[in-house]
Design an enzyme around this catalytic site. Structure first.
Site, PDB file in Angstrom:
ATOM      1  N   HIS A 120      -0.830 -10.375  22.328  1.00 15.29           N
ATOM      2  CA  HIS A 120      -2.081  -9.642  22.080  1.00 15.29           C
ATOM      3  C   HIS A 120      -2.888  -9.551  23.361  1.00 15.29           C
ATOM      4  O   HIS A 120      -3.521 -10.526  23.775  1.00 15.29           O
ATOM      5  CB  HIS A 120      -2.910 -10.323  20.992  1.00 15.29           C
ATOM      6  CG  HIS A 120      -4.018  -9.458  20.466  1.00 15.29           C
ATOM      7  ND1 HIS A 120      -3.943  -8.780  19.270  1.00 15.29           N
ATOM      8  CD2 HIS A 120      -5.227  -9.139  20.989  1.00 15.29           C
ATOM      9  CE1 HIS A 120      -5.056  -8.091  19.077  1.00 15.29           C
ATOM     10  NE2 HIS A 120      -5.862  -8.303  20.111  1.00 15.29           N
ATOM     11  N   HIS A 150      -5.167  -6.441  25.975  1.00 22.33           N
ATOM     12  CA  HIS A 150      -5.716  -5.099  26.137  1.00 22.33           C
ATOM     13  C   HIS A 150      -5.716  -4.747  27.620  1.00 22.33           C
ATOM     14  O   HIS A 150      -5.727  -5.646  28.484  1.00 22.33           O
ATOM     15  CB  HIS A 150      -7.152  -5.024  25.628  1.00 22.33           C
ATOM     16  CG  HIS A 150      -7.351  -5.489  24.228  1.00 22.33           C
ATOM     17  ND1 HIS A 150      -7.077  -4.695  23.138  1.00 22.33           N
ATOM     18  CD2 HIS A 150      -7.800  -6.677  23.732  1.00 22.33           C
ATOM     19  CE1 HIS A 150      -7.358  -5.369  22.032  1.00 22.33           C
ATOM     20  NE2 HIS A 150      -7.791  -6.566  22.364  1.00 22.33           N
ATOM     21  N   ARG A 156      -3.290  -0.406  14.301  1.00 25.81           N
ATOM     22  CA  ARG A 156      -4.316  -1.414  14.057  1.00 25.81           C
ATOM     23  C   ARG A 156      -5.472  -0.844  13.247  1.00 25.81           C
ATOM     24  O   ARG A 156      -5.920   0.272  13.489  1.00 25.81           O
ATOM     25  CB  ARG A 156      -4.849  -1.953  15.384  1.00 25.81           C
ATOM     26  CG  ARG A 156      -5.644  -3.244  15.263  1.00 25.81           C
ATOM     27  CD  ARG A 156      -6.240  -3.665  16.589  1.00 25.81           C
ATOM     28  NE  ARG A 156      -6.630  -5.069  16.579  1.00 25.81           N
ATOM     29  CZ  ARG A 156      -7.548  -5.598  17.377  1.00 25.81           C
ATOM     30  NH1 ARG A 156      -8.162  -4.846  18.282  1.00 25.81           N
ATOM     31  NH2 ARG A 156      -7.863  -6.889  17.309  1.00 25.81           N
ATOM     32  N   ASP A 161      -5.216 -12.726  24.168  1.00 21.49           N
ATOM     33  CA  ASP A 161      -6.323 -11.786  23.926  1.00 21.49           C
ATOM     34  C   ASP A 161      -6.994 -11.359  25.236  1.00 21.49           C
ATOM     35  O   ASP A 161      -8.112 -10.855  25.219  1.00 21.49           O
ATOM     36  CB  ASP A 161      -7.357 -12.374  22.958  1.00 21.49           C
ATOM     37  CG  ASP A 161      -8.344 -11.335  22.444  1.00 21.49           C
ATOM     38  OD1 ASP A 161      -7.985 -10.144  22.396  1.00 21.49           O
ATOM     39  OD2 ASP A 161      -9.479 -11.720  22.107  1.00 21.49           O
ATOM     40  N   ASN A 217     -15.684  -8.186  24.268  1.00 26.59           N
ATOM     41  CA  ASN A 217     -16.790  -8.552  23.374  1.00 26.59           C
ATOM     42  C   ASN A 217     -16.913 -10.064  23.197  1.00 26.59           C
ATOM     43  O   ASN A 217     -17.317 -10.548  22.137  1.00 26.59           O
ATOM     44  CB  ASN A 217     -16.638  -7.859  22.015  1.00 26.59           C
ATOM     45  CG  ASN A 217     -16.886  -6.370  22.101  1.00 26.59           C
ATOM     46  OD1 ASN A 217     -17.955  -5.944  22.548  1.00 26.59           O
ATOM     47  ND2 ASN A 217     -15.898  -5.582  21.722  1.00 26.59           N
TER      48      ASN A 217
END
Length: 297
Positions: A31, A33, A124, A249, A254
């Site tokens: 996971h 990004h 997702r 992650d 955020n």
């Protein structure tokens, strides 16, 4: 000259520690990004947050340092429906990456086919208020109809008690379901643990339910201490070791307050999968099965 944007969410820790743990060959960070660079891959006008640019090159440098050869690139809401950054990374990765898309009302079956050829293997959905309204049943059904013929999974980003409501829908969804970030619910010992029990029950009762043992920093009761989150990850792994994957992650979008060090996160694996066989299962065999990696990619 590159235009500058004011970030509304902090960037990652740019000085990771070298993990003490040596990862097995073909270890997968399940996971992550990538963001931008925004002058090449613009952020969506309707985005709810603006990140620092964290392009593929930054992720590759981190993974070389930590010891990962594979990863699952999750389309970020800040890029909206424009998947160009992830598709570019999938092409450059030459089989080392898999992608998870955001399938919207404008997405066509032809696009899904192209994305599948590129390496997308999941769609997702969000049940997180900071990322917009949750999908309706009909919207989920449309996604299932689009991606089901390609064998994709449905990545489910729940927060708080929303996993309890979604648990009632699992039987309606004929896809592999992968819960992000251990369900991302409150694990404080002072409150009832209905979400914990619901997630464990889903794992035990459904062969098509998986969980990402990521986001320990997001759910720990007293960060930077992560002990209770690591204990939950271990509990979930021992509940269904063949249905768990793990991810950093990175770059932790955020995240406000405690920003984890990715080298430290890798070392939490010592408490989650402490034997070599368990580590191989969590980081290599399970991701191959869940995300359709070629065994020697």
């Amino acid at each position: 000259m590159t235009d500058t944007l004011e970030a509304t969410t902090p960037g990652p820790n740019r000085h990771p520690h070298k993990p003490q743990l040596e990862l097995p060959p073909n270890a997968c960070d399940a996971h992550v990004h990538i963001f931008g660079p925004h002058d090449r891959f613009p952020y969506a006008e309707e985005r709810t947050f603006t990140p620092e640019d964290v392009p593929l090159e930054d992720l590759e440098e981190l993974h070389r340092f930590l010891g990962f050869q594979r990863s699952v690139l999750v389309q970020s809401a800040c890029h909206g429906s424009d998947h160009s950054a992830v598709l570019d990374a999938l092409e450059r990765g030459a089989g080392r990456y898999r992608g998870v898309a955001l399938v919207g009302p404008e997405t066509t079956a032809r696009e899904i086919g192209r994305w599948h050829e590129a390496g997308m293997r999941g769609a997702r959905i969000h049940f997180a208020a900071h990322l917009g309204a949750p999908p309706t049943r009909s919207e989920i059904a449309r996604i299932v109809d689009l991606v089901g013929p390609f064998g994709w999974h449905l990545a489910v980003h729940v927060m708080g008690p929303s996993i309890l409501d979604f648990a009632e829908r699992v039987h309606e969804i004929p896809l592999r379901i992968v819960f992000d970030h251990m369900g991302r619910f409150d694990i404080s010992p002072s409150r009832p643990q209905r979400e914990r029990e619901a997630l464990k029950r889903l794992l035990v009762e459904n062969d098509d339910v998986w969980v990402k043992l990521s986001g320990a920093d997001r759910i720990a009761s007293h960060p930077p201490q992560l002990d209770d989150a690591i204990a939950l990850a271990r509990e979930l792994f021992t509940t269904r070791p063949d249905r768990c994957v793990w991810g950093t992650d990175f770059p932790h979008p955020n995240t406000h307050g405690f920003m984890p060090n990715d080298g430290d996160l890798v070392d939490t694996l010592c408490g989650i999968a402490p034997t070599q066989d368990e580590l191989e299962l969590l980081l290599v065999a399970n991701p191959e099965a869940c995300f359709d990696f070629a065994p020697n990619a």
